[in-house]
Write a protein that holds these residues in place. Structure first.
Motif: not given
Lengths: 272, 175
Positions: A128-152
């Protein structure tokens, strides 16, 4: 841990309700379940009516009023955005290139989301960062979510990518079981360093090849991971600490030590 | 006649130039009218504190305009904002670095009681760490509230007695 030890004897700790993981498949399954429930309700009404009618005929009374099938109300302007089939060329290209590694992809409210296999995420981020057609240069945010009820899976880690040159945004997510060590995005985006430290601090998700995976917001000797759903809002006994006890001038956390908490907790969560 | 006049005027002149008071009262007066607060803000209350110090509200009228950048030169700590557990040891250390006599104002809901942050990470009132003289309600309190609190603190300083303040020292010396 009793409620008293959590510093709030008056408030019971209960597990908060969790929303399901957003996604096209989940949405469709939910819609089908709702439609099936409606249909079953209608069939029940019908059979009830038939029984009542037969009974009335046998007793020689007037037949009861026939039920009317409810018509779905047209939705107004305040319609919640629903996930739809992806039309976005970036998502389609991602699917083209990575195939099975893109587990799910959809659009919702004009935002593109792709769910990536957890062992391929680094590759996808790099593409996503390097491909000339994608060029997503910036990681605007990285975060997580907890799903305790999910099984897998237990957590989702979400990457918000932004392309300044194309004015586009893309959301990637991976699903992790408890204890899984994800490859650190710092190998592609150096700005992921503090995001991942915060995720580690709040959820206890560990990252491989991260330059300095230590707590960033909580004090170093903090117990447990506060943004997990099972963590009580009032904390795990931190409120028992009475800083006034210590008159010598140095601030010790005597009450915490007496309560049996160890100093630094960097335990790896187990997968049980 | 001249002798009589000087006999009449003498005591009158003396009354004009002399004040009789107590040492304690003079010391309290000098302390109350030159309280130097510490430059110390934790959250949005600090913005109101800065407004109180700036020209519109002009904290300096009360003798409290010189915000010192070091606890060693300060008399007053205005705890303006949310106190987290990570910040608590630092606040305690700053308080202990301040020379006696020293006072603390807990400004706003967070500093007095944790405010809206009824959570694992916020100290439920800064009085759990340091002794507080004045609590100000509000979220955040307006500069007028801070000025009112400061005037109350001045009243407290004026009514303070050195015997009370150093009672434990005196008792230790006597006993």
């Amino acid at each position: 841990m009793t409620n008293e030890a959590q510093g709030r004897p008056d408030r019971a700790v209960e597990m908060p309700k969790t929303v399901p993981l957003p996604g096209l498949e989940a949405y469709r399954a939910d819609q089908q379940a709702c439609a099936a429930a409606e249909e079953a309700k209608w069939q029940k009404q019908l059979s009830d009516y038939e029984a009542a009618k037969a009974k009335a005929e046998a007793e020689g009374k007037d037949a009861p009023k026939a039920p009317v099938k409810p018509v779905a109300k047209p939705e107004g302007d305040l319609k919640a955005p629903v996930p739809t089939e992806a039309q976005d060329p970036d998502l389609l290209r991602l699917k083209d290139v990575f195939g099975e590694a893109v587990e799910e992809f959809f659009e919702q409210a004009g935002e593109c989301t792709a769910q990536i296999a957890r062992d391929r995420i680094l590759e996808v981020l790099r593409f996503c960062r390097q491909d000339p057609s994608m060029r997503f240069e910036m990681l605007a945010d990285e975060t997580a979510t907890h799903y305790p009820a999910a099984s897998d899976f237990a957590f989702s880690v979400v990457y918000h990518l932004a392309s300044l040159s194309r004015s586009k945004r893309l959301r990637l997510r991976v699903l992790l079981p408890e204890g899984f060590e994800l490859e650190s995005a710092t190998q592609v985006h150096r700005g992921a360093n503090w995001f991942e430290r915060e995720i580690f601090d709040m959820f206890g998700i560990r990252f491989l090849n991260h330059p300095d995976l230590t707590r960033i917001l909580c004090p170093e000797d903090w117990e447990a991971f506060p943004l997990r759903k099972e963590y009580p809002v009032a904390g795990l006994g931190q409120r028992d600490i009475d800083f006034r006890e210590d008159r010598s001038g140095r601030l010790t956390r005597r009450a915490q030590e007496q309560a049996g908490h160890s100093a630094i907790n960097l335990k790896i969560p187990t997968a049980d | 006649m001249a002798v009589n006049a000087s006999a009449v005027q003498g005591p009158t002149l003396l009354e004009n130039i002399l004040i009789t008071t107590k040492v304690e009262k003079v010391i309290n007066w000098s302390r109350a009218t030159s309280v130097w607060p510490m430059t110390f803000g934790l959250a949005c209350c600090a913005i109101e504190m800065m407004a109180a110090g700036a020209s519109r509200f002009d904290f300096d009228r009360l003798g409290a305009g010189i915000f010192r950048a070091s606890p060693r030169q300060s008399d007053l700590m205005i705890v303006a904002g949310t106190v987290s557990y990570k910040m608590a040891p630092i606040i305690k250390q700053l308080y202990e670095q301040m020379p006696e006599p020293k006072w603390v104002i807990a400004m706003g809901a967070c500093a007095t009681s944790g405010g809206p942050f009824d959570s694992y990470h916020t100290i439920q009132g800064v009085d759990k760490i340091v002794p507080v003289d004045i609590f100000i309600p509000g979220c955040p309190p307006r500069p007028e509230a801070l000025i009112h609190a400061f005037m109350k603190l001045q009243d407290k300083i004026m009514s303070g007695s050195m015997a009370d303040r150093y009672r434990d020292v005196f008792e230790a010396v006597e006993g």
